[in-house]
Scaffold this active site. Sequence first.
Site, PDB file in Angstrom:
ATOM      1  CB  THR A  28      -0.930  -0.040   1.228  1.00 33.34           C
ATOM      2  OG1 THR A  28      -1.879  -1.088   1.012  1.00 33.34           O
ATOM      3  CG2 THR A  28      -1.676   1.274   1.418  1.00 33.34           C
ATOM      4  CG  HIS A 177      -5.847  -8.540   1.143  1.00 37.05           C
ATOM      5  ND1 HIS A 177      -5.548  -9.257   2.290  1.00 37.05           N
ATOM      6  CD2 HIS A 177      -5.234  -7.335   1.299  1.00 37.05           C
ATOM      7  CE1 HIS A 177      -4.801  -8.503   3.091  1.00 37.05           C
ATOM      8  NE2 HIS A 177      -4.603  -7.332   2.518  1.00 37.05           N
ATOM      9  CG  ASN A 180      -2.533  -8.249   6.558  1.00 35.89           C
ATOM     10  OD1 ASN A 180      -2.110  -9.203   7.202  1.00 35.89           O
ATOM     11  ND2 ASN A 180      -1.829  -7.672   5.615  1.00 35.89           N
ATOM     12  CE1 TYR A 182      -7.484  -3.433   5.992  1.00 33.42           C
ATOM     13  CE2 TYR A 182      -5.814  -5.007   5.297  1.00 33.42           C
ATOM     14  CZ  TYR A 182      -6.161  -3.752   5.780  1.00 33.42           C
ATOM     15  OH  TYR A 182      -5.189  -2.817   6.053  1.00 33.42           O
ATOM     16  CG  ASN A 237      -6.031  -3.655  10.372  1.00 34.18           C
ATOM     17  OD1 ASN A 237      -5.816  -2.575  10.925  1.00 34.18           O
ATOM     18  ND2 ASN A 237      -5.604  -3.913   9.151  1.00 34.18           N
TER      19      ASN A 237
HETATM   20  C1  8OZ Z   1      -0.454  -0.871   5.269  1.00 36.42           C
HETATM   21  C2  8OZ Z   1      -1.264   0.246   5.298  1.00 36.42           C
HETATM   22  C3  8OZ Z   1      -2.556   0.157   4.833  1.00 36.42           C
HETATM   23  C4  8OZ Z   1      -3.034  -1.033   4.324  1.00 36.42           C
HETATM   24  C5  8OZ Z   1      -2.462  -4.739   4.417  1.00 36.42           C
HETATM   25  C6  8OZ Z   1      -3.460  -3.469   2.638  1.00 36.42           C
HETATM   26  O1  8OZ Z   1      -1.955  -4.745   5.541  1.00 36.42           O
HETATM   27  C7  8OZ Z   1      -2.743  -3.451   3.748  1.00 36.42           C
HETATM   28  C8  8OZ Z   1      -2.229  -2.162   4.286  1.00 36.42           C
HETATM   29  C9  8OZ Z   1      -0.932  -2.068   4.767  1.00 36.42           C
HETATM   30  O2  8OZ Z   1      -2.766  -5.782   3.850  1.00 36.42           O
END
Ligand code: 8OZ
Length: 367
Positions: A28, A177, A180, A182, A237
């Site tokens: 990112t 994805h 992380n 999400y 996260n």
């Molecule tokens: C760093 C900052 C924002 C998003 C991930 C897409 O950790 C990210 C991400 C990484 O997979």
Amino acid sequence: MTDQDMLFSPIEMGTITLPNRVLMAPLTRNRAQPDGMPSDMAVPYYRQRASAGLILTEATQISEMGKGYINTPGIHTEAQAAKWREITDAVHAEGGRIFIQLWHVGRISHTSVLPDGRQPVSATAKPAKAQTFTHDGFVDCSDPVALDADGIKETLNDYREAARLAKVAGFDGVEVHAANGYLIEQFLQDSVNDRTDEYGGSVENRMRFLQEALDVVGEHWDADRIGVRLSPLGQANDGGDSDPLTHYSAIYKMLSDRKLAYLHVLESFPGSDNGEGQDLIDALRDHYDGFYMANGGYDVARAREVITSGRADAVTFGRPFIANPDLPRRFNLDAALNEPDPDTFYGGDEKGYIDYPFLDDHEAVAS
Ligand code: 8OZ
């Protein structure tokens, strides 16, 4: 290079031959336009890195609702696909290969980056104890709404359409994805998923959304052009699972049975690496039969080791690829590396993006 240097021996990944095992991790960089159009600078950025065995693009939202941070790119309009086409053409012209990472942030978002100030959507209505980056800097994530059956269908349609546009854009494949913290991971992990319908409860139910996402992406891509990224340790996260060994074994097995292009695993989160998760990562490895990409704080020595031992087929590098567009050549020559500048990782202009120097031939001979 010695004959034994497997980092630089080609390898088949499905129907694609990768010329080396030094791959570019998804990164990112927050330099896209506010509407999700990749920037003009992204063309030279990816072109410069075309010597990677494979490029995985930065995480790219599949819809406006899939966005969680400012200035990340999208793949949900024809105009975005046309801009990505300039990027894939540039990479291909240099002899490279490039997959796009399809991303939906779920609850890792904020009303200020979503259309009409809407609340984020998730598997759950529980807010994430995490922050995201907006026009006002780092802020707590907004309270999400749990997707209902129609919302799930709509989101799957967004995956389907993004997969179609990825083809229009000329990518060689797609990475889903599912890591992380999400959206897909919000379904997978039981510390987050509190649903009582067929998408919650057992691991079979929790992986249903991932399976359905793979099904719709599979309407546009053969299985051997689809990869999946997982982070079983759940360190990012506000993720987490009560029994990652049991649950992720089932997920690995399901993915293995689908004969995908690859499984890409974040094995340790840079910055929180205390080695604790390695036993779990090693135990899970046995449950995936297919092309395996290792990621997370690898240097060249550890990459050689993990590939030579057979535990991984390739390694993806993040920060080293930010600072060294010609990373495979530098590794191959055992040359010095440019140091990445963390101040220019996220957002900004050309500086720290497309101005890291290539090794010049003089240095290459000297080293
Ligand atoms: C760093 C900052 C924002 C998003 C991930 C897409 O950790 C990210 C991400 C990484 O997979």
